[in-house]
Structure formats: C-alpha cells, structure tokens
Write an enzyme that holds these catalytic residues in place. Structure first.
Site, PDB file in Angstrom:
ATOM      1  N   THR A 133     -28.499 -33.657 -37.769  1.00  0.00           N
ATOM      2  CA  THR A 133     -27.130 -33.500 -38.264  1.00  0.00           C
ATOM      3  C   THR A 133     -26.833 -34.452 -39.417  1.00  0.00           C
ATOM      4  OG1 THR A 133     -24.838 -33.883 -37.619  1.00  0.00           O
ATOM      5  CG2 THR A 133     -26.470 -35.059 -36.353  1.00  0.00           C
ATOM      6  N   ASP A 134     -25.879 -34.067 -40.251  1.00  0.00           N
ATOM      7  CA  ASP A 134     -25.432 -34.987 -41.313  1.00  0.00           C
ATOM      8  C   ASP A 134     -24.625 -36.155 -40.735  1.00  0.00           C
ATOM      9  OD1 ASP A 134     -23.108 -33.597 -40.617  1.00  0.00           O
ATOM     10  OD2 ASP A 134     -22.635 -32.930 -42.654  1.00  0.00           O
ATOM     11  N   GLU A 135     -24.231 -36.048 -39.456  1.00  0.00           N
ATOM     12  CA  GLU A 135     -23.399 -37.118 -38.872  1.00  0.00           C
ATOM     13  C   GLU A 135     -24.155 -38.429 -38.712  1.00  0.00           C
ATOM     14  OE1 GLU A 135     -20.473 -34.300 -36.210  1.00  0.00           O
ATOM     15  OE2 GLU A 135     -20.742 -36.379 -35.755  1.00  0.00           O
ATOM     16  N   TYR A 160     -22.553 -39.424 -29.942  1.00  0.00           N
ATOM     17  CA  TYR A 160     -23.346 -38.241 -30.319  1.00  0.00           C
ATOM     18  C   TYR A 160     -24.230 -38.555 -31.522  1.00  0.00           C
ATOM     19  CZ  TYR A 160     -24.512 -33.951 -32.788  1.00  0.00           C
ATOM     20  OH  TYR A 160     -25.193 -32.970 -33.477  1.00  0.00           O
ATOM     21  N   LYS A 164     -28.344 -38.767 -31.904  1.00  0.00           N
ATOM     22  CA  LYS A 164     -29.129 -37.922 -32.821  1.00  0.00           C
ATOM     23  C   LYS A 164     -29.922 -38.809 -33.791  1.00  0.00           C
ATOM     24  CE  LYS A 164     -29.195 -33.982 -33.141  1.00  0.00           C
ATOM     25  NZ  LYS A 164     -30.012 -32.925 -32.466  1.00  0.00           N
TER      26      LYS A 164
HETATM   27  P1  NAD Z   1     -25.033 -26.036 -28.405  1.00  0.00           P
HETATM   28  O1  NAD Z   1     -24.303 -27.107 -27.688  1.00  0.00           O
HETATM   29  O2  NAD Z   1     -24.353 -24.743 -28.686  1.00  0.00           O
HETATM   30  O3  NAD Z   1     -26.374 -25.665 -27.608  1.00  0.00           O
HETATM   31  C1  NAD Z   1     -27.214 -26.634 -27.069  1.00  0.00           C
HETATM   32  C2  NAD Z   1     -28.207 -25.916 -26.175  1.00  0.00           C
HETATM   33  O4  NAD Z   1     -29.100 -26.911 -25.647  1.00  0.00           O
HETATM   34  C3  NAD Z   1     -27.569 -25.213 -24.970  1.00  0.00           C
HETATM   35  O5  NAD Z   1     -28.110 -23.921 -24.821  1.00  0.00           O
HETATM   36  C4  NAD Z   1     -27.929 -26.099 -23.789  1.00  0.00           C
HETATM   37  O6  NAD Z   1     -28.032 -25.402 -22.567  1.00  0.00           O
HETATM   38  C5  NAD Z   1     -29.265 -26.675 -24.237  1.00  0.00           C
HETATM   39  N1  NAD Z   1     -29.565 -27.960 -23.593  1.00  0.00           N
HETATM   40  C6  NAD Z   1     -28.748 -29.034 -23.484  1.00  0.00           C
HETATM   41  N2  NAD Z   1     -29.379 -30.008 -22.785  1.00  0.00           N
HETATM   42  C7  NAD Z   1     -30.603 -29.538 -22.485  1.00  0.00           C
HETATM   43  C8  NAD Z   1     -31.730 -30.092 -21.790  1.00  0.00           C
HETATM   44  N3  NAD Z   1     -31.674 -31.319 -21.260  1.00  0.00           N
HETATM   45  N4  NAD Z   1     -32.843 -29.348 -21.673  1.00  0.00           N
HETATM   46  C9  NAD Z   1     -32.891 -28.086 -22.201  1.00  0.00           C
HETATM   47  N5  NAD Z   1     -31.863 -27.518 -22.841  1.00  0.00           N
HETATM   48  C10 NAD Z   1     -30.733 -28.234 -22.988  1.00  0.00           C
HETATM   49  O7  NAD Z   1     -25.576 -26.711 -29.727  1.00  0.00           O
HETATM   50  P2  NAD Z   1     -25.663 -26.127 -31.203  1.00  0.00           P
HETATM   51  O8  NAD Z   1     -24.354 -26.255 -31.844  1.00  0.00           O
HETATM   52  O9  NAD Z   1     -26.364 -24.839 -31.160  1.00  0.00           O
HETATM   53  O10 NAD Z   1     -26.618 -27.238 -31.859  1.00  0.00           O
HETATM   54  C11 NAD Z   1     -28.026 -27.100 -31.800  1.00  0.00           C
HETATM   55  C12 NAD Z   1     -28.664 -28.310 -32.454  1.00  0.00           C
HETATM   56  O11 NAD Z   1     -28.201 -28.426 -33.795  1.00  0.00           O
HETATM   57  C13 NAD Z   1     -28.316 -29.637 -31.789  1.00  0.00           C
HETATM   58  O12 NAD Z   1     -29.469 -30.434 -31.807  1.00  0.00           O
HETATM   59  C14 NAD Z   1     -27.232 -30.224 -32.677  1.00  0.00           C
HETATM   60  O13 NAD Z   1     -27.271 -31.627 -32.627  1.00  0.00           O
HETATM   61  C15 NAD Z   1     -27.673 -29.709 -34.017  1.00  0.00           C
HETATM   62  N6  NAD Z   1     -26.602 -29.545 -35.004  1.00  0.00           N
HETATM   63  C16 NAD Z   1     -25.529 -28.751 -34.690  1.00  0.00           C
HETATM   64  C17 NAD Z   1     -24.547 -28.536 -35.666  1.00  0.00           C
HETATM   65  C18 NAD Z   1     -23.354 -27.676 -35.411  1.00  0.00           C
HETATM   66  O14 NAD Z   1     -22.467 -27.623 -36.254  1.00  0.00           O
HETATM   67  N7  NAD Z   1     -23.269 -26.977 -34.293  1.00  0.00           N
HETATM   68  C19 NAD Z   1     -24.671 -29.147 -36.920  1.00  0.00           C
HETATM   69  C20 NAD Z   1     -25.760 -29.988 -37.158  1.00  0.00           C
HETATM   70  C21 NAD Z   1     -26.731 -30.152 -36.200  1.00  0.00           C
HETATM   71  O1  DAU Z   2     -21.619 -32.355 -39.047  1.00  0.00           O
HETATM   72  C1  DAU Z   2     -22.452 -31.698 -38.137  1.00  0.00           C
HETATM   73  C2  DAU Z   2     -21.846 -31.766 -36.760  1.00  0.00           C
HETATM   74  O2  DAU Z   2     -20.764 -30.849 -36.760  1.00  0.00           O
HETATM   75  C3  DAU Z   2     -22.826 -31.411 -35.643  1.00  0.00           C
HETATM   76  O3  DAU Z   2     -23.840 -32.378 -35.609  1.00  0.00           O
HETATM   77  C4  DAU Z   2     -22.118 -31.356 -34.279  1.00  0.00           C
HETATM   78  O4  DAU Z   2     -23.032 -30.911 -33.294  1.00  0.00           O
HETATM   79  C5  DAU Z   2     -20.969 -30.376 -34.388  1.00  0.00           C
HETATM   80  O5  DAU Z   2     -20.239 -30.386 -33.179  1.00  0.00           O
HETATM   81  C6  DAU Z   2     -20.056 -30.764 -35.548  1.00  0.00           C
HETATM   82  O6  DAU Z   2     -19.368 -32.007 -35.282  1.00  0.00           O
HETATM   83  P1  DAU Z   2     -17.832 -32.204 -35.683  1.00  0.00           P
HETATM   84  O7  DAU Z   2     -17.245 -33.254 -34.850  1.00  0.00           O
HETATM   85  O8  DAU Z   2     -17.676 -32.323 -37.163  1.00  0.00           O
HETATM   86  O9  DAU Z   2     -17.284 -30.731 -35.262  1.00  0.00           O
HETATM   87  P2  DAU Z   2     -15.945 -30.264 -34.529  1.00  0.00           P
HETATM   88  O10 DAU Z   2     -15.894 -28.783 -34.650  1.00  0.00           O
HETATM   89  O11 DAU Z   2     -15.809 -30.864 -33.188  1.00  0.00           O
HETATM   90  O12 DAU Z   2     -14.831 -30.876 -35.463  1.00  0.00           O
HETATM   91  C7  DAU Z   2     -14.764 -30.543 -36.838  1.00  0.00           C
HETATM   92  C8  DAU Z   2     -13.607 -31.339 -37.441  1.00  0.00           C
HETATM   93  O13 DAU Z   2     -12.390 -30.814 -36.909  1.00  0.00           O
HETATM   94  C9  DAU Z   2     -13.631 -32.803 -37.090  1.00  0.00           C
HETATM   95  O14 DAU Z   2     -13.112 -33.535 -38.185  1.00  0.00           O
HETATM   96  C10 DAU Z   2     -12.691 -32.905 -35.899  1.00  0.00           C
HETATM   97  C11 DAU Z   2     -11.671 -31.830 -36.195  1.00  0.00           C
HETATM   98  N1  DAU Z   2     -11.077 -31.163 -35.017  1.00  0.00           N
HETATM   99  C12 DAU Z   2     -11.913 -30.718 -34.029  1.00  0.00           C
HETATM  100  C13 DAU Z   2     -11.391 -30.111 -32.908  1.00  0.00           C
HETATM  101  C14 DAU Z   2     -12.299 -29.654 -31.791  1.00  0.00           C
HETATM  102  C15 DAU Z   2      -9.717 -30.964 -34.951  1.00  0.00           C
HETATM  103  O15 DAU Z   2      -8.954 -31.335 -35.890  1.00  0.00           O
HETATM  104  N2  DAU Z   2      -9.198 -30.349 -33.850  1.00  0.00           N
HETATM  105  C16 DAU Z   2      -9.975 -29.940 -32.802  1.00  0.00           C
HETATM  106  O16 DAU Z   2      -9.419 -29.420 -31.801  1.00  0.00           O
END
Ligand code: NAD
Ligand code: DAU
Length: 349
Positions: A133-135, A160, A164
C-alpha cells in the site's frame, strides 16, 4: 479494459486472500485472460472474505479453493505444492479496525507474510509478488507538490500501515538474504465491485441506497489517490509477466488531488441526491492528511496507466452496488456491531 494478453508457459499461481475485494477481482481477471493457467486460492474467510465473489469460477477445473490461515505453516506448505508464483493479497486491510484492535493486523500481515516467504523459499517458487500500500509512506502535507514514489522513505502512522511496512521489509529481506525472487506493488486506494462496505466509497454508496447519511471524517479535506480495481489487476499482470525480479512499483490512478469530500459529493450527485445526505462525523485518530502517488515508473517501464477515470469508475461502482443488494446487505447486517462501534462518536459539531 483488459491488457493485451502476454504469452507465457502455463503457470500455477497461489493467490492468498482471493476471497477478498482485490483478490477476487484479480482471480476473475486472470482466469479470463489466461485460461491455461491454474489458481489455488488460500483464504481464511475472515469477515472480509466472501466466496460469493467467486461463484462464476468455483467449478472451473483450473481453480481450487483452500480455506486456511496464512499463519499456519502446514496449510501454507501444502498450498505451495508445485506453485510457480505467489500473489499475496491476504491481509487485515481496514485502518479503522486496526485502530480498534491491532493484534490480528500484526499476526496476519507480518507473521502470515513471513510464513508464506519461508514456504516460498523452500518450494523454490519463481516469484513472490507482494501486494502492498501507499500508506507505508506516511502522510504528505495538503497543498504540497511532492508525491510518494518507489524511493520515498517509509513512515507508517497506523497499526495497519506499520504492519504492511513490516511485511514489505520482510519480503525485501528474503530477496536480499536468501535470493527469493520478489516484486512489490504499493498501490493507492482501490474501489469497484466486491469491496466490503466499510471502505469510504462502498460505504457511501450503500448508505445512500439505504437512505442513510454518508459519514465524512473530520473536515473531509483529506486526499487519497483512487484506483479502479480492474486497473490495479492490469498493473499486477504486467509486473508478474514483464517486471524484473527484486523490483518495486507504486501504482496509482489519478494525476490530481481529490479530497474525500469531493469524492463523496460526486457520488451523491451521481445518485441524484443533494448534500444534505452528507454528515461530518468524528475524525479518525492519526488520520493521514494526504496521499499522492507518482506512478511514472510503471508507466514508463511497463506501459501501464489507468484506463478508467474517477468519474467513470464511480459510475460503474454505483451501478454495481445498485444491482447487487443481495451481495452487500447481508454483510452490513452481519457487521452491525462494528458499524455501531465505529460511528458511535456521532456527528461532529
Ligand atoms: P480485503 O480485506 O477485502 O480482503 C482480505 C482477504 O484476506 C479476505 O478474503 C480475508 O478472508 C483474507 N485473509 C485475512 N486474513 C487471512 C489469513 N490469516 N489467512 C488467509 N486469508 C486471510 O482486502 P483488499 O482490500 O482486497 O486488500 C488486499 C490486499 O491489498 C491487502 O494486502 C491490502 O493491504 C492491499 N491493499 C489494499 C488496498 C485497498 O484500497 N483495498 C490498497 C492498497 C493495498
Ligand atoms: O491507500 C491505500 C489504502 O487505502 C489501503 O492500503 C487500505 O487497505 C484501504 O483500506 C485504504 O485505506 P484508507 O484508510 O485510505 O481507506 P478508507 O476507505 O477507510 O478511507 C478513505 C478516506 O476516507 C480516509 O481519508 C478516511 C475517510 N473516511 C473513511 C470512512 C470509512 C471517511 O471520511 N468516512 C468513512 O466513513
């Protein structure tokens, strides 16, 4: 929408977390692009894992699902048999949950990744691809001109992102120390179909469909980079099939800053509502102010760029959630305890 397919000998992929949001989109994408390849999906099915994301592939002969924990070496070793490439999505992924309860984040994201790396090394896999992630880079100041890139120093600020960051360091350590071929993508905020309705865009759309308000944390001026999930899958494909070993790419979808409030306002408008549907609620502790990513390396080296702009992507996403209440309504119902606790701070004065 899909890339032109890239020729390669048949591969066996181990996808971890393939029942989650991005992992399931990736499995659909890959099996459509490369029906000669096979995929083993290892997923624990936590609250975020959902086999309903995968019904159209579940009976394919080249797809296998294993329910298991990436922290369990026996399960991981067995899933790793004859695997060429690991695509590692499995993680605890929601920042707000990491603030409430960090333990599982450290266990899954750090120790689970380590278990996979140990097993990948033992099985001589060709590539370990880590989805990050960019975080991990921390936060930028609003209104600045700099961006995150592959050379930005790590500065994670939530449990989180710290977990990561730990996993990224371990992946590189296995490359440097033991020669495990790896690649890493640090991508920005994904959105699109099958996203669990706790994340900003999915929560906003589903709340508005339910006639509820869209909760915006603090002043809503925080900035994120938004990447349509299928574009992310295209980026991973290029890194796996054309990227060099031991390489990192940052992946993002936008070229200009967009605040959370602007994103929410766009959704409200797309759904034919007005701004009275927006509610300002208590801010997230340690809320990162701004992410912005410079994705020129993947563009210049691998020819990737997003194919969907934010407006188009939001429209597709709104249409999908409108058409699939049977997918997201049960998830919201089952997770009421979480939603009540998370939004208990109420409206901000
Ligand atoms: P998600 O939360 O939707 O899915 C995570 C999946 O991992 C689920 O299916 C869950 O059951 C499985 N999981 C969790 N713990 C586990 C374990 N111990 N063993 C096996 N499986 C397990 O997540 P996502 O949004 O699809 O993100 C996927 C990946 O991408 C993550 O590594 C996250 O950090 C990264 N990422 C997500 C975003 C985003 O915006 N969603 C952005 C950047 C990076
Ligand atoms: O940047 C990549 C990351 O993006 C991933 O690594 C994470 O897995 C993914 O969850 C996401 O993290 P964020 O915290 O940025 O995503 P989220 O959707 O939770 O929030 C996006 C922005 O919106 C953040 O600034 C918080 C804000 N927010 C979020 C929620 C859930 C709100 O203002 N209201 C809300 O109810």
């Amino acid at each position: 929408m899909a890339n032109q397919s890239i020729e390669h000998p048949p591969l066996k992929l181990l996808v971890t977390g393939g029942a989650g949001f991005i992992g399931s989109n990736f499995i659909h994408y890959w099996l459509a692009q490369y029906p000669q390849d096979s995929i083993v999906n290892l997923d624990l099915l936590t609250y975020a894992g959902n086999l309903a994301n995968l019904t159209s592939v579940e009976s394919l002969p080249n797809y296998q699902f294993i329910q298991g924990d990436i922290c369990d070496p026996m399960v991981v070793d067995s899933a790793m048999t004859d695997v060429d490439i690991v695509v590692h999505f499995a993680a605890e992924s929601h920042v707000d949950r990491s603030i409430m309860d960090p333990d599982t984040f450290l266990k899954t994201n750090v120790l689970g990744t380590h278990t996979l790396l140990q097993s990948g090394l033992k099985h001589n896999i060709k590539r370990f691809h880590h989805i990050s992630t960019d975080e991990v880079f921390g936060t930028l100041e609003l209104g600045r001109h700099d961006q995150f890139s592959e050379t930005t120093a790590y500065d994670p600020r939530s449990p989180y992102s710290a977990s990561k960051a730990g996993s990224d360091h371990l992946v590189r350590a296995y490359g440097e120390t033991y020669g495990l071929p790896y690649s890493i993508t640090n991508c920005s905020n994904n959105y699109g179909e099958y996203q669990f309705p706790e994340k900003l865009i999915a929560l906003t759309i589903t709340n508005l469909i339910e006639g509820k308000k869209a909760p915006v944390y603090g002043d809503g001026l925080q900035v994120r980079d938004w990447l349509y999930v299928k574009d992310h899958c295209r980026a991973i494909e290029l890194v796996l099939l054309k990227g060099q070993d031991m390489t990192t790419y940052v992946v993002g979808g936008l070229t200009q800053d967009v605040s959370n409030l602007e994103v929410v306002k766009q959704i409200v408008k797309l759904m034919g509502l007005d701004e009275s549907s927006i509610e300002y609620v208590t801010d997230r502790p340690g809320h990162d102010r701004c992410y912005s990513v410079n994705w020129s390396k993947i563009k210049n080296e691998l020819g990737w760029q997003s194919s969907v702009n934010l407006e188009e992507g939001l429209k597709k996403t709104v249409d999908w959630y409108r058409a699939h209440p049977e997918w997201w309504q049960p998830l919201k119902e089952k997770n009421q305890v979480y939603f009540t606790k998370q939004y208990a701070g109420g409206i901000q004065e």
